[in-house]
Design an enzyme around this catalytic site. Structure first.
Site, short mmCIF file in Angstrom:
data_model
loop_
_atom_site.label_atom_id
_atom_site.label_comp_id
_atom_site.label_asym_id
_atom_site.label_seq_id
_atom_site.Cartn_x
_atom_site.Cartn_y
_atom_site.Cartn_z
N SER A 96 0.24 -0.14 -1.71
CA SER A 96 0.66 -1.46 -2.18
C SER A 96 1.22 -1.44 -3.60
CB SER A 96 -0.51 -2.43 -2.03
OG SER A 96 -0.10 -3.74 -2.32
N ASP A 234 6.38 -5.75 -4.71
CA ASP A 234 5.50 -4.65 -5.06
C ASP A 234 5.88 -3.43 -4.21
OD1 ASP A 234 4.51 -5.63 -2.64
OD2 ASP A 234 2.45 -5.01 -3.08
N ASP A 236 5.05 -2.01 -1.46
CA ASP A 236 5.26 -2.12 -0.02
C ASP A 236 5.84 -3.47 0.37
OD1 ASP A 236 2.86 -3.45 -0.66
OD2 ASP A 236 2.10 -3.21 1.38
N ASP A 238 4.94 -6.60 0.33
CA ASP A 238 4.28 -7.74 0.96
C ASP A 238 4.01 -8.82 -0.08
OD1 ASP A 238 2.23 -6.42 -0.33
OD2 ASP A 238 0.83 -6.50 1.34
MG MG Z 1 1.38 -4.88 -1.36
#
Ligand code: MG
Length: 454
Positions: A96, A234, A236, A238
């Site tokens: 993340s 960020d 990844d 999400d």
């Molecule tokens: Mg994330």
């Protein structure tokens, strides 16, 4: 063996905590748990991504499951593809917003929600018992590539139609949205300026966690180019963060509350979900639309779960993880960016005008030392004490620590997960209110900690 899974799956230093051996075990355990015939695997841009992916895929093929390789795509793209392709599980290799030396495995269910505590505990048990299922040689799985990004982009184009040619500066931070982020907005007709849009697992341009500090360059570019909006994700993707047309970083709580109110207005009321730490401006804005707010524990999976259970119209955490349940149940950075543009179009506002409508309250934070063996007990005991100290409270919750909603503010007391600390968060309508609540609560916590030591 310690606990493998946190609220965001397995996470740790690559090749130290999270080794190929562990990735193999997690793959075999999930395959057994999900009785997987078909799975999707994706990764963010981290250097260790290929190493962990090869180990994970090897285990999945050994279990007899076919593997669809989605490559480097955002977590929401993987989650959406898992559901759309009818897979039994989805695996996202990502840490993340953590620094580049970390990596992790986040697992998704066929309905696009990530594994909840119950699923994770079952997988963890199989990992430690080693009760894996290995297929006979005739039944080994096959791996093929799949264009998950295309599938996801098609869904996004159908869901969001923009009229205006927005000038947007997009900053994926060299992470998983390096392609999908700029491509999505470009295909929707935006004039896109891409910043840090080369995949690079060292995250050389900025920290992977988007905040005012890490997005200084994005702010400057938005201002210099006279663009209308800046968006960042960020590692990844999400999470989303916004820069307004003046180049100012947009407060996470206020964008969440503003978008929540817009979602309620569009659907003619309903429920918005957020966590215990979010500002009460979420309630203020939702209330004005006749909507209700449900608060969960901290962790995006709890938001997704509550949205599904309560049939909410929208939900999110004040770190920029926003869930749009009409499309899927995974927090989605790129889609949130596109939907925010749509909201601005429909409201006929600039981003700063949209945010100005959300009240800004005063937040205070205190960390009070308390021995690790005492901290959870102390927080638990504080519930009753706080209720009697603030008799005019309007809501009391122990969903995560102890949270008291008051007429002009709220307070939250939680034990730190990692340090010998009790954390107090306070919000007030004014500085004086916030200070008053903080003083009273701090005294009580200190007293309780002292009593526990005796
Ligand atoms: Mg994330």
């Amino acid at each position: 063996m310690g606990k493998l899974f946190g609220s965001s799956g397995v996470r740790g230093l690559a090749n130290v905590d999270l080794t190929p051996m562990l990735a193999c075990k997690v793959g075999l355990a999930v395959a057994a748990y999900a009785n997987a015939k078909k799975v999707v695997v994706a990764r963010d841009t981290r250097v260790s991504g290929f190493m962990l992916q090869d180990a994970l895929v090897s285990a999945l093929l050994a279990s007899g499951s076919d593997v669809l390789l989605a490559g480097a795509v955002p977590t929401p793209t993987l989650a959406y593809a898992t559901r759309e392709l009818g897979a039994d599980a989805g695996f996202m290799l990502t840490a993340s917003h953590n620094p580049p030396q970390y990596n992790g495995i986040k697992v998704f269910r066929p309905d696009s929600l990530s594994y909840v505590d119950q699923d994770q505990n079952a997988v963890e048990q199989t990992v430690s018992s080693g009760a894996f299922r290995l297929a006979p040689w005739q039944n080994l799985g096959k791996a093929i590539h799949v264009d998950a990004a295309d599938l996801y982009l098609q869904m996004a184009f159908k869901a969001v139609k923009l009229q205006k040619r927005w000038h947007v500066v997009v900053d994926p931070g060299c992470g998983a949205a390096y392609n999908v982020g700029p491509s999505m907005l470009k295909a929707m007709g935006c004039k896109v300026t891409a910043l840090n849009a080369q995949p690079d697992g060292h995250f050389p341009a900025r920290k992977s966690e988007p905040n005012a500090e890490s997005l200084k360059d994005l702010s400057a570019v938005v201002k210099a180019l006279d663009a209308e909006v800046g968006v960042a994700f960020d590692g990844d993707a999400d999470r989303v963060a916004f820069i307004d047309e003046k180049g100012a970083f947009v407060n996470f709580d206020r964008s969440l509350a503003g978008y929540g109110a817009y979602a309620l207005k569009r659907s003619g009321g309903g429920t918005v979900v957020t966590n215990v730490e979010a500002s009460m401006c979420v309630e203020t804005m939702a209330g004005a639309q006749g909507g209700k707010v449900i608060r969960t524990r901290v962790g995006d999976i709890y938001i997704s779960e509550a949205i599904k259970q309560s049939d909410a119209v929208f939900g999110g955490e004040p770190c920029g993880a926003w869930v749009h349940p009409q499309l899927h149940f995974c927090p989605d950075g790129p889609l949130s960016a596109a939907l925010m543009l749509k909201a601005l179009e429909e409201e006929n506002k600039t981003l700063s005008q949209f945010i100005e409508e959300v009240p800004e309250y005063i937040t205070k934070r205190e960390n009070l030392s308390c021995k690790n063996e005492l901290k959870y007990k102390a927080v638990e005991a504080l519930g009753t004490l706080l209720k009697s100290a603030f008799p005019d409270y309007t809501d009391f919750s122990t969903v995560d620590g102890v949270r008291l909603a008051l007429k002009q503010g709220w307070l939250l007391v939680r034990a730190s997960g990692t340090e010998p600390l009790i954390r107090l968060t306070v919000e007030g309508e004014t500085e004086a209110v916030a200070n008053d609540i903080t003083r009273k609560a701090t005294e009580l916590i200190k007293k309780q900690v002292e009593a526990g030591l005796k």
